[in-house]
Design a protein around this motif. Structure first.
Motif, PDB file in Angstrom:
ATOM      1  N   GLY A 310      10.039  93.150  64.094  1.00  0.00           N
ATOM      2  CA  GLY A 310       9.124  92.297  63.367  1.00  0.00           C
ATOM      3  C   GLY A 310       9.354  90.835  63.612  1.00  0.00           C
ATOM      4  N   SER A 311      10.579  90.459  63.796  1.00  0.00           N
ATOM      5  CA  SER A 311      10.849  89.075  64.093  1.00  0.00           C
ATOM      6  C   SER A 311      11.171  88.975  65.568  1.00  0.00           C
ATOM      7  N   ASP A 312      11.174  87.783  66.060  1.00  0.00           N
ATOM      8  CA  ASP A 312      11.705  87.647  67.401  1.00  0.00           C
ATOM      9  C   ASP A 312      13.232  87.596  67.344  1.00  0.00           C
ATOM     10  N   HIS A 313      13.737  87.695  66.142  1.00  0.00           N
ATOM     11  CA  HIS A 313      15.179  87.831  65.978  1.00  0.00           C
ATOM     12  C   HIS A 313      15.485  89.118  65.236  1.00  0.00           C
ATOM     13  N   CYS A 314      16.685  89.604  65.396  1.00  0.00           N
ATOM     14  CA  CYS A 314      17.123  90.713  64.557  1.00  0.00           C
ATOM     15  C   CYS A 314      18.347  90.271  63.773  1.00  0.00           C
ATOM     16  N   PRO A 315      18.603  90.959  62.696  1.00  0.00           N
ATOM     17  CA  PRO A 315      19.750  90.566  61.878  1.00  0.00           C
ATOM     18  C   PRO A 315      21.089  90.823  62.564  1.00  0.00           C
ATOM     19  N   VAL A 316      22.024  90.062  62.154  1.00  0.00           N
ATOM     20  CA  VAL A 316      23.409  90.266  62.570  1.00  0.00           C
ATOM     21  C   VAL A 316      24.223  90.349  61.291  1.00  0.00           C
ATOM     22  N   TYR A 317      25.194  91.201  61.288  1.00  0.00           N
ATOM     23  CA  TYR A 317      25.967  91.284  60.054  1.00  0.00           C
ATOM     24  C   TYR A 317      27.446  91.434  60.367  1.00  0.00           C
ATOM     25  N   ALA A 318      28.237  91.177  59.382  1.00  0.00           N
ATOM     26  CA  ALA A 318      29.665  91.477  59.444  1.00  0.00           C
ATOM     27  C   ALA A 318      30.073  91.993  58.083  1.00  0.00           C
ATOM     28  N   VAL A 319      30.967  92.911  58.090  1.00  0.00           N
ATOM     29  CA  VAL A 319      31.403  93.531  56.840  1.00  0.00           C
ATOM     30  C   VAL A 319      32.844  93.141  56.560  1.00  0.00           C
ATOM     31  N   MET A 320      33.020  92.588  55.415  1.00  0.00           N
ATOM     32  CA  MET A 320      34.364  92.161  55.059  1.00  0.00           C
ATOM     33  C   MET A 320      35.079  93.305  54.344  1.00  0.00           C
ATOM     34  N   LYS A 321      36.337  93.388  54.607  1.00  0.00           N
ATOM     35  CA  LYS A 321      37.116  94.449  53.972  1.00  0.00           C
ATOM     36  C   LYS A 321      37.236  94.207  52.469  1.00  0.00           C
ATOM     37  N   ASP A 322      37.579  95.259  51.784  1.00  0.00           N
ATOM     38  CA  ASP A 322      37.734  95.141  50.338  1.00  0.00           C
ATOM     39  C   ASP A 322      38.978  94.347  49.967  1.00  0.00           C
ATOM     40  N   ARG A 323      39.961  94.515  50.807  1.00  0.00           N
ATOM     41  CA  ARG A 323      41.179  93.738  50.576  1.00  0.00           C
ATOM     42  C   ARG A 323      41.525  92.979  51.850  1.00  0.00           C
ATOM     43  N   ILE A 324      41.978  91.798  51.664  1.00  0.00           N
ATOM     44  CA  ILE A 324      42.239  90.948  52.826  1.00  0.00           C
ATOM     45  C   ILE A 324      43.576  90.248  52.689  1.00  0.00           C
ATOM     46  N   HIS A 325      44.076  89.851  53.820  1.00  0.00           N
ATOM     47  CA  HIS A 325      45.312  89.068  53.812  1.00  0.00           C
ATOM     48  C   HIS A 325      44.939  87.598  53.807  1.00  0.00           C
ATOM     49  N   ILE A 326      45.418  86.957  52.821  1.00  0.00           N
ATOM     50  CA  ILE A 326      45.107  85.545  52.697  1.00  0.00           C
ATOM     51  C   ILE A 326      46.392  84.804  52.376  1.00  0.00           C
ATOM     52  N   ASP A 327      46.732  83.910  53.246  1.00  0.00           N
ATOM     53  CA  ASP A 327      48.007  83.207  53.128  1.00  0.00           C
ATOM     54  C   ASP A 327      49.163  84.189  52.990  1.00  0.00           C
ATOM     55  N   GLY A 328      49.106  85.217  53.778  1.00  0.00           N
ATOM     56  CA  GLY A 328      50.216  86.163  53.804  1.00  0.00           C
ATOM     57  C   GLY A 328      50.261  87.138  52.651  1.00  0.00           C
ATOM     58  N   GLU A 329      49.284  87.042  51.812  1.00  0.00           N
ATOM     59  CA  GLU A 329      49.306  87.898  50.641  1.00  0.00           C
ATOM     60  C   GLU A 329      48.043  88.743  50.620  1.00  0.00           C
ATOM     61  N   GLU A 330      48.198  90.008  50.325  1.00  0.00           N
ATOM     62  CA  GLU A 330      47.007  90.843  50.270  1.00  0.00           C
ATOM     63  C   GLU A 330      46.319  90.672  48.919  1.00  0.00           C
ATOM     64  N   GLN A 331      45.030  90.474  49.004  1.00  0.00           N
ATOM     65  CA  GLN A 331      44.283  90.253  47.770  1.00  0.00           C
ATOM     66  C   GLN A 331      43.007  91.056  47.795  1.00  0.00           C
ATOM     67  N   ASP A 332      42.514  91.326  46.640  1.00  0.00           N
ATOM     68  CA  ASP A 332      41.208  91.937  46.579  1.00  0.00           C
ATOM     69  C   ASP A 332      40.172  90.864  46.926  1.00  0.00           C
ATOM     70  N   THR A 333      39.293  91.241  47.789  1.00  0.00           N
ATOM     71  CA  THR A 333      38.348  90.234  48.265  1.00  0.00           C
ATOM     72  C   THR A 333      37.530  89.630  47.137  1.00  0.00           C
ATOM     73  N   LYS A 334      37.169  90.463  46.193  1.00  0.00           N
ATOM     74  CA  LYS A 334      36.353  89.946  45.091  1.00  0.00           C
ATOM     75  C   LYS A 334      37.073  88.827  44.343  1.00  0.00           C
ATOM     76  N   ASP A 335      38.359  88.932  44.314  1.00  0.00           N
ATOM     77  CA  ASP A 335      39.099  87.896  43.596  1.00  0.00           C
ATOM     78  C   ASP A 335      38.896  86.512  44.217  1.00  0.00           C
ATOM     79  N   VAL A 336      38.669  86.505  45.498  1.00  0.00           N
ATOM     80  CA  VAL A 336      38.646  85.213  46.184  1.00  0.00           C
ATOM     81  C   VAL A 336      37.271  84.810  46.685  1.00  0.00           C
ATOM     82  N   VAL A 337      36.263  85.532  46.270  1.00  0.00           N
ATOM     83  CA  VAL A 337      34.900  85.088  46.581  1.00  0.00           C
ATOM     84  C   VAL A 337      34.154  84.794  45.286  1.00  0.00           C
ATOM     85  N   ASN A 338      34.919  84.515  44.271  1.00  0.00           N
ATOM     86  CA  ASN A 338      34.353  84.154  42.979  1.00  0.00           C
ATOM     87  C   ASN A 338      35.190  83.034  42.392  1.00  0.00           C
ATOM     88  N   PRO A 339      34.627  82.357  41.443  1.00  0.00           N
ATOM     89  CA  PRO A 339      35.417  81.317  40.795  1.00  0.00           C
ATOM     90  C   PRO A 339      36.697  81.926  40.215  1.00  0.00           C
TER      91      PRO A 339
END
Length: 660
Positions: A310-339
Motif C-alpha cells: 500500500g505504501s511505497d514503503h513497508c514497515p520495519v520493526y525491532a523487538v526489545m527483550k523483556d529484560r535487558i542489561h543496562i549498565d551491567g545490571e539486568e532490569q525489566d524493560t518496563k521499568d526503564v521505559v517509564n517514568p
DNA sequence: TTAGCATGGCG
DNA sequence: ATCCGGGGGC
DNA sequence: CGCCATGCTAATCCCCCGGAT
C-alpha cells in the motif's frame, strides 16, 4: 518487549481505506495488529486542522506530532506510545533544539538541563551549516522522546532530490549525527528510527550496480557519497573508505535489522511506486531501526514487514527483550521505559494518569483535544468500561498487554515507517517473499498462488488488493508465512477504552491556540526531486555479480547473540515469540473480504466520510451510500440516487454482518 | 519496473 | 460539499 | 541491408490543495 516499526504516509492520514485496517477502523486496533508499543510514522502530511479524534485520542495511547511549519500537506512525523507499556519522560520536536515547547518561547536547548533531552549541536556547529537551525527544523521531520533507558528519534530525513536540496539534506544529517553522538557521549542511549532516505550500501539498493555504472563509481565510491558516507561512519560495520572523518572517529550506532539478517539480499523497505517496482522487488532499504552500541543485545528480533502493501514503503520493526542489561545490571524493560516509580520488576506500581502523565508536546494536550474523549468510544457498541478515573486506564490496558505477552512472550515497540501519503499505504496484500535466499533460490515461491504477471499489477488504491505473486527476486523470509498461526489478533480485541478524562485541571493551554506563524516562504517551492539514491533504470541485479566488498569491519554484521536462524525459509520455525510476520498471515485472510457495508437500496459498497461539521461528531467517520446525491438534494429510497444508508464506522462490524 | 528509441557489431 | 485540475513529491 | 544486443530515456504513481461548481 517493545518493538519498533517505521512506515510512511497514508497510514496516518487515511489508512482505513485499506486492509486490514478497514475492519477495525481505529488506530488502536491498527497498532494492536502491528503488535507495537511504539509506532512511528513519517510523512503524515497533515496540518493541525486535519488532526482528528481518531488520530489523536487513541484509547490507551499517547501521540507526539511534529508538523511542518509552513508547507501544507507535507512531511510530518508522529510517534505513538502505548500507555500500558511505556511512557516517555521528555518529548521534543526537531533535531537542533531550537524549537520551543508548546506555548513557550524558550528553545529546548535553552531549558534547564534537567528539563531537556540535550545533546544539541553547538552554535558553532550550527553556524558551519549552510542551513540555519530554524529552517532545518521547520519541516516537521523529527520527534524526540526520552525514556529513562534511551532517547528515541523518529525521523523523516530529507530525500535526495536535486542539488537545490543538498544543503538541506546534508545539513539535516549533519546535525542529526552530531546530536546523536553528543547524546551518546553524555551517556545516553539512542534509538534512531525512521525514513533516513539513505541506502546504506550496495546490498541495500537494487539499483546500486546500475547507479554506480551510470555515475562511474566504484563500490567504495558508492558508499562514499556524502550522505551515505556519513551514515556509514555512524554505523558499526559501516563501510568507510579511507580515513575516517573528523568528529566521526568511532561508529556509535547499530543497524538492528541488518544485524539479524546480515547477508540478506533484497531486504528493502521502499520501492518506487510510480514505476510499480515493488512486485519485482526493485527497491532500497532506507528505513531503519538503529540503536546505540550499548543497546546491541537488547533486541530479540528485527525485520521488515514486506507483506504490508500500500505504501511505497513497508514497515520495519525491532523487538526489545523483556529484560535487558543496562549498565551491567539486568532490569525489566518496563521499568526503564517509564517514568521512575511507574513499574517495578515489570509490575505496575503506579497507574498511568491521562490527566498528568502526557508530556506537554502530547497531541492530547492540544486545546481542541485536551480534556476530551474520542467520540467514537462514547458511541462504541461494545459497552466500554466507563472508568471515572483515568487512572484505571493503565491497569486495564495493562491487562490487554499482558494477554498479548502471554501469547508472544514479549511485547513490542514498533516503529512503523510508512509513507503516509501514499494512498496505497495499507492496502495490504499477501506478503511476497522468496528466493534470494539460497535455500529457496530458483524456486518460485508462489505464496498466493498467483503466478501470472497480471498479479503483479499495481494494487489499485482503495480496492482490496488481490494477492500479489511471488517473483524470482522477492524478499526473503517467508518463514512467518508458513508458521502455524497463533491467536495473536484476537487477544487484542479487548482494547482498553479510554475513559473520559478529567475535564479541567492543571492543563493550561500548553499548546498555543495556533501554530506559531513562521516567516513566510523562506524557501520557494523548489524541492524537486531527481531520484538518485534509490532510483534509476537497469538491471535488477540479482546480486550474482556483486563485487565482493571486503567487509573489513564486518563485526557490525555479525549477528547479535540472539540472532535467529532467519535465513532458513523452509526450516522448522521455533514457535517463536512475537513474529509480526505471523500477523500478516492473519491479515491475508482479511484481504479476501472487502469490509465495506452495503447500502440499503443498491446493495453496493458504501464509502466512508469524515464528519467535518463542528460539534459532537466532529472527526467521526461514517459509511454512506456511494452514489451521488439525487436532484432532490436529499437521500432517497430505491432510486438511482444516494440512499439513506448511514452507519458510523464505530458501529460497523463486518464480521458480524458478514455472518462470520 | 516497463516500453521505446538510438546505436553499433555482425553476417 | 463535491469535483476537477494543478502542483508537488519520489 | 537486416538482425540482435546493448544502452539510455521517459513514463508510469500518488497525494494534497484550491478554486469552481
Amino acid at each position: 518487549m517493545l518493538g519498533v516499526i517505521l512506515a510512511k504516509r497514508a497510514w496516518v492520514r487515511n489508512p482505513f481505506g485499506y486492509q486490514p485496517w478497514r475492519d477495525k477502523r481505529s488506530y488502536a486496533a491498527m497498532f494492536d495488529i502491528l503488535e507495537a508499543d511504539i509506532v512511528v510514522f513519517q510523512e503524515t502530511k497533515i496540518q493541525r486542522k486535519d488532526l482528528s479524534d481518531d488520530m489523536v485520542l487513541v484509547p490507551g495511547w499517547d501521540c507526539y506530532f511534529s508538523l511542518p511549519r509552513h508547507k501544507k500537506g507535507y512531511s510530518g512525523v508522529v510517534i505513538y506510545t502505548r500507555q500500558s507499556v511505556c511512557a516517555p519522560i521528555r518529548a521534543e520536536e526537531g533535531i537542533t533544539g531550537i524549537l520551543c515547547p508548546p506555548n513557550s518561547s524558550t528553545s529546548f536547548s535553552n531549558l534547564p538541563e534537567e528539563e531537556q533531552i540535550g545533546g544539541y549541536p553547538t552554535p558553532s556547529q550550527l553556524a558551519s551549516s549552510a542551513v540555519d537551525a530554524t529552517t532545518l527544523d521547520s519541516e516537521g521531520r523529527c520527534v524526540v522522546l526520552e525514556f529513562p533507558a534511551f532517547v528515541l528519534f523518529g525521523v523523516y530525513s530529507p530525500a535526495n532530490r536535486d542539488e537545490t536540496r543538498d544543503d538541506f539534506r546534508l545539513g539535516f544529517l549533519d546535525v542529526l549525527d552530531a546530536r546523536i553522538r553528543k547524546l551518546i557521549a553524555m551517556g545516553k542511549r539512542v534509538l534512531l528510527t525512521g525514513d533516513l532516505n539513505i541506502s546504506r550500501e550496495e546490498l541495500d539498493a537494487a539499483n546500486a550496480e546500475a547507479s554506480m555504472r551510470k555515475q562511474g563509481l566504484t563500490g567504495l565510491e558508492f558508499v562514499s557519497t556524502p550522505a551515505r558516507r556519513l551514515f556509514n561512519h555512524l554505523l558499526e560495520g559501516g563501510k568507510v573508505f579511507g580515513e575516517r572523518d573528523e568528529g566521526r572517529e568511532e561508529p556509535v550506532m547499530w543497524d538492528i535489522c541488518r544485524a539479524f539478517h546480515p547477508d540478506r539480499k533484497g531486504m528493502f523497505t521502499c520501492w518506487e511506486q510510480k514505476v510499480n517496482a515493488r512486485p519485482g522487488n526493485c527497491g532500497a532499504r532506507i528505513d531503519y531501526v538503529l540503536c546505540s552500541l550499548a543497546m546491541k543485545d537488547w533486541f530479540s528480533d528485527s525485520n521488515i514487514q514486506e507483506g504490508l502493501m500500500g505504501s511505497d514503503h513497508c514497515p520495519v520493526y525491532a523487538v526489545m527483550k523483556d529484560r535487558i542489561h543496562i549498565d551491567g545490571e539486568e532490569q525489566d524493560t518496563k521499568d526503564v521505559v517509564n517514568p521512575p516509580g511507574m513499574f517495578s520488576n515489570g509490575e505496575r506500581v503506579r497507574e498511568y494518569s491521562t490527566a498528568n502523565d502526557p508530556l506537554p508536546p502530547s497531541g492530547k494536550l492540544i486545546p481542541e483535544f485536551f480534556g476530551r474523549r474520542n467520540i467514537r468510544d462514547m458511541f462504541a457498541r461494545k459497552p466500554s468500561i466507563q472508568h471515572s478515573q483515568s487512572t484505571d486506564i493503565a491497569s486495564k490496558d495493562a491487562e490487554v498487554s499482558d494477554a498479548k505477552g502471554s501469547v508472544n512472550g514479549s511485547s513490542a515497540i514498533e516503529t512503523t515507517s510508512t509513507k503516509a501519503d501514499s494512498a496505497q499505504a495499507l492496502s495490504a496484500t499477501a506478503p511476497v517473499a522468496s528466493s534470494n535466499d539460497p535455500s529457496v533460490a530458483g524456486t518460485k515461491r508462489p505464496i498466493g498462488e498467483v503466478s501470472n504477471n497480471k498479479s503483479l499489477k499495481r494494487a489499485k488504491s482503495g480496492s482490496s488488493a488481490t494477492a500479489p505473486a511471488a517473483t524470482g527476486k522477492g524478499q526473503q523470509s517467508l518463514k512467518g508465512f508458513f508458521k502455524p498461526k497463533s491467536n495473536t489478533i484476537s487477544n487484542y480485541s479487548g482494547i482498553a477504552e479510554e475513559p473520559v478524562v478529567s475535564e479541567a485541571n492543571t492543563h493550561d493551554a500548553i499548546w498555543g491556540p495556533d501554530l506559531e506563524p513562521v516567516a513566510e516562504s523562506l524557501e520557494d517551492k523548489h524541492d524537486l526531486a531527481t531520484p538518485t539514491e534509490t532510483a534509476s533504470p537497469l538491471s535488477s541485479a540479482d546480486g550474482s555479480s556483486r563485487q565482493k566488498v571486503t567487509r573489513s569491519g564486518t563485526n557490525g554484521f555479525q549477528t547479535a547473540n540472539s540472532s535467529p536462524a532467519s535465513r532458513s525459509a523452509s526450516t522448522q520455525d521455533q514457535a517463536t515469540v512475537h513474529d509480526p510476520i505471523q500477523s500478516k498471515e492473519s491479515w491475508s485472510k482479511l484481504f479476501t473480504k472487502p469490509a465495506a457495508p452495503r447500502c440499503e437500496s443498491h446493495d453496493e459498497p458504501c464509502i466512508t466520510l469524515l464528519t467535518k461539521k463542528p460539534g459532537m461528531n466532529l472527526g467521526r467517520s461514517f459509511w454512506m451510500c456511494s452514489r451521488p446525491l439525487g436532484p432532490s438534494g436529499a437521500k432517497e429510497k430505491n432510486t438511482q440516487w444516494r440512499c439513506q444508508t448511514f452507519i458510523w464506522c464505530s458501529d460497523w462490524n463486518p464480521n458480524a454482518a458478514n455472518g462470520g
